[in-house]
Scaffold this motif. Structure first.
Motif, mmCIF file in Angstrom:
data_model
loop_
_atom_site.group_PDB
_atom_site.id
_atom_site.type_symbol
_atom_site.label_atom_id
_atom_site.label_comp_id
_atom_site.label_asym_id
_atom_site.label_seq_id
_atom_site.Cartn_x
_atom_site.Cartn_y
_atom_site.Cartn_z
ATOM 1 N N GLN A 79 0.809 -1.160 -0.158
ATOM 2 C CA GLN A 79 -0.102 -0.065 -0.111
ATOM 3 C C GLN A 79 0.910 1.402 0.099
ATOM 4 O O GLN A 79 0.664 2.288 -0.734
ATOM 5 N N MET A 80 1.890 1.248 0.712
ATOM 6 C CA MET A 80 2.965 2.407 0.795
ATOM 7 C C MET A 80 4.390 1.684 0.278
ATOM 8 O O MET A 80 4.637 0.631 0.474
ATOM 9 N N ASN A 81 5.096 2.588 -0.073
ATOM 10 C CA ASN A 81 6.474 2.283 -0.607
ATOM 11 C C ASN A 81 7.427 2.190 0.340
ATOM 12 O O ASN A 81 8.508 1.308 0.374
ATOM 13 N N ILE A 82 7.763 3.191 1.263
ATOM 14 C CA ILE A 82 8.602 3.276 2.491
ATOM 15 C C ILE A 82 8.116 3.893 3.672
ATOM 16 O O ILE A 82 7.103 4.611 3.648
ATOM 17 N N GLY A 83 8.638 3.159 4.685
ATOM 18 C CA GLY A 83 7.956 3.698 5.952
ATOM 19 C C GLY A 83 8.760 3.699 7.176
ATOM 20 O O GLY A 83 10.166 3.689 7.090
ATOM 21 N N PHE A 84 8.565 4.072 8.320
ATOM 22 C CA PHE A 84 8.988 4.435 9.562
ATOM 23 C C PHE A 84 8.928 2.978 10.310
ATOM 24 O O PHE A 84 8.105 2.425 10.440
ATOM 25 N N GLY A 85 10.421 2.651 10.985
ATOM 26 C CA GLY A 85 10.359 1.564 11.953
ATOM 27 C C GLY A 85 11.639 0.677 11.816
ATOM 28 O O GLY A 85 12.376 1.243 11.151
ATOM 29 N N THR A 86 11.548 -0.100 12.866
ATOM 30 C CA THR A 86 12.821 -1.050 12.808
ATOM 31 C C THR A 86 12.222 -2.700 12.825
ATOM 32 O O THR A 86 12.452 -3.159 13.744
ATOM 33 N N PRO A 87 11.788 -2.938 11.929
ATOM 34 C CA PRO A 87 11.235 -4.259 11.683
ATOM 35 C C PRO A 87 11.839 -5.480 11.574
ATOM 36 O O PRO A 87 11.947 -6.213 10.649
ATOM 37 N N TYR A 88 12.715 -5.724 12.439
ATOM 38 C CA TYR A 88 13.878 -6.497 12.394
ATOM 39 C C TYR A 88 13.511 -7.912 12.463
ATOM 40 O O TYR A 88 13.937 -8.871 11.802
#
Length: 324
Positions: A79-88
Motif C-alpha cells: 500500500q505504501m512504498n517506504i516507512g518508519f520503523g525497525t522491523p527486524y
C-alpha cells in the motif's frame, strides 16, 4: 528474553502479508511514505528533508498511521512504498525482502527518577513505570538489566510518555523511561525533584526508513534523491541545529503546529544534536552492527549478533551514493 518491541507483528501476520509485498516492485510515480505518527517537533528535520527532495524533483505523498505496526503493515502489503520503523523480527522471520536504507534517529531514552536514586544500579529491585508490556521501553529496561547486572522490581505500564510524566509529578511513581521532549518537560517543571540517571551510549536505531528491496532497486532514482536530501539535512543540522526552524515551511505540516512548539524547535534540535540523537552519516554500517547487538538483547532478533549478516537487514547503496 523474548520480548518484542510494540512495532513488531506476529509471524503469522507477516506471512499473511508476504504475498502482497511482491506488488511493490513495480515503478511508483509518486513516492508513498508511511509515517508512524502524526507530524510533531521530532519530525521537523524529516519534513525539511522532504522539501529539499521535492526541490530536486521528488514527487511524494505521506500518510500518518496511528503507530509503527500499522506503518510496517502498509509497506508489507504494498500500500505504501517506504516507512518508519525497525522491523527486524519481520526481516528475519519472514521471506519479505525488507531492508533499511537510513537511520532517522538513535535510541536515546532517558531513565528519569526522583533524586532518591543516583545510578542505574540503585534501581535494583525498585519499581519502574514503562509504556507497554513487550514495548520499546520494556525492551530498554531488559537491556539495562542485562548491561548493569540488576533486576527491576515491579513493572507498571502507563501508555504515553506524557501520562508517565503526569504520574511522576503526582507522586504516583518514582522512575520511568522518557524521550527527550518529555524528559525536558519534567526537568523544567520539577527539576528540584527529578533528574536523569547516567545511561550508557547506544548507537542502535530507534527510527529508520525501510522499504521492499525489489521496490528500492526498481525506483533507484527516487530513493537516491530522498536519501541524499536526508543526508544533507542531517549533516547541516549537526553543524547548525537552527537550520531546521529556518527551513521549516510555515505552510507545511510542521509550520501548522502550535506556536509554543515551534518556538522550542531550536532548543529541541540543539539538545538532540548535542545528545547524539542523529547520526550525520545516516547510521550506515555502524548503526547496522549496533542494531544487531541491541535488538538481539531486546529479543527482536535471534542468534549471535557477531554472526548476523547486516546485508540481510540493510541496503547500503543509496546511503553510500549520498555520502560520496
Amino acid at each position: 528474553m523474548k520480548h518484542l518491541l510494540k512495532r513488531v507483528m506476529s509471524f503469522a501476520s507477516v506471512t499473511a502479508l508476504a504475498t502482497g509485498l511482491m506488488m511493490s516492485a513495480a515503478q511508483a510515480e509518486t513516492l508513498k511514505i508511511a509515517l508512524a505518527e502524526t507530524p510533531s517537533d521530532e519530525m521537523a528535520a524529516f519534513f525539511v528533508a522532504l522539501d529539499r527532495a521535492k526541490a530536486n524533483g521528488l514527487d511524494y505523498e505521506w500518510t500518518a498511521f496511528a503507530d509503527e505496526e500499522l506503518a510496517i503493515q502498509a509497506v508489507l502489503s504494498g500500500q505504501m512504498n517506504i516507512g518508519f520503523g525497525t522491523p527486524y523480527a519481520i526481516m528475519q522471520r519472514s521471506k519479505a525482502p525488507i531492508r533499511i536504507v537510513f537511520q532517522l534517529s538513535k535510541l536515546k531514552f532517558f531513565p528519569v527518577t526522583t533524586k532518591k536514586y543516583a545510578t542505574l544500579k540503585d534501581m535494583n529491585g525498585e519499581p519502574i513505570m514503562l509504556h507497554s508490556r513487550g514495548g520499546g521501553t520494556d525492551s530498554i529496561a531488559n537491556v539495562i538489566e542485562e548491561r548493569e547486572g540488576i533486576k527491576f522490581g515491579e513493572r507498571s505500564y502507563v501508555p504515553g510518555s506524557g501520562n508517565r510524566v503526569a504520574a511522576l509529578l503526582a507522586g504516583q511513581g518514582e522512575a520511568t523511561i522518557l524521550d527527550i521532549s518529555n524528559k525536558n518537560k519534567i526537568l523544567k517543571e520539577a527539576g528540584d525533584r527529578f533528574h536523569v540517571l547516567p545511561m550508557f551510549d547506544v548507537d542502535a536505531s530507534d527510527e529508520a526508513l525501510f522499504a521492499n528491496l525489489d521496490w528500492i532497486k526498481s525506483n533507484e532514482e527516487q530513493v537516491n534523491i530522498f536519501v541524499k536530501a536526508l543526508v544533507s539535512v542531517w549533516q547541516d543540522m549537526s553543524k547548525d541545529p537552527t537550520i531546521i526552524s529556518r527551513e521549516t515551511n510555515p505552510d507545511g505540516p510542521i509550520g501548522q503546529l502550535p506556536k509554543e512548539v515551534l518556538d522550542e524547535l531550536d532548543g529541541f534540535y540543539a539538545e538532540a544534536v548535542e545528545g547524539g540523537l542523529y547520526d550525520p552519516n545516516g547510521g550506515g554500517r555502524k548503526a547496522a552492527k549496533a542494531d544487531m547487538d541491541w535488538y538481539t538483547r531486546a529479543g527482536q532478533l535471534e542468534g549471535d549478533p557477531a554472526t548476523l549478516n547486516i546485508d540481510d537487514f540493510w541496503y547500503f547503496a543509496p546511503l553510500d551514493a549520498a555520502l560520496k
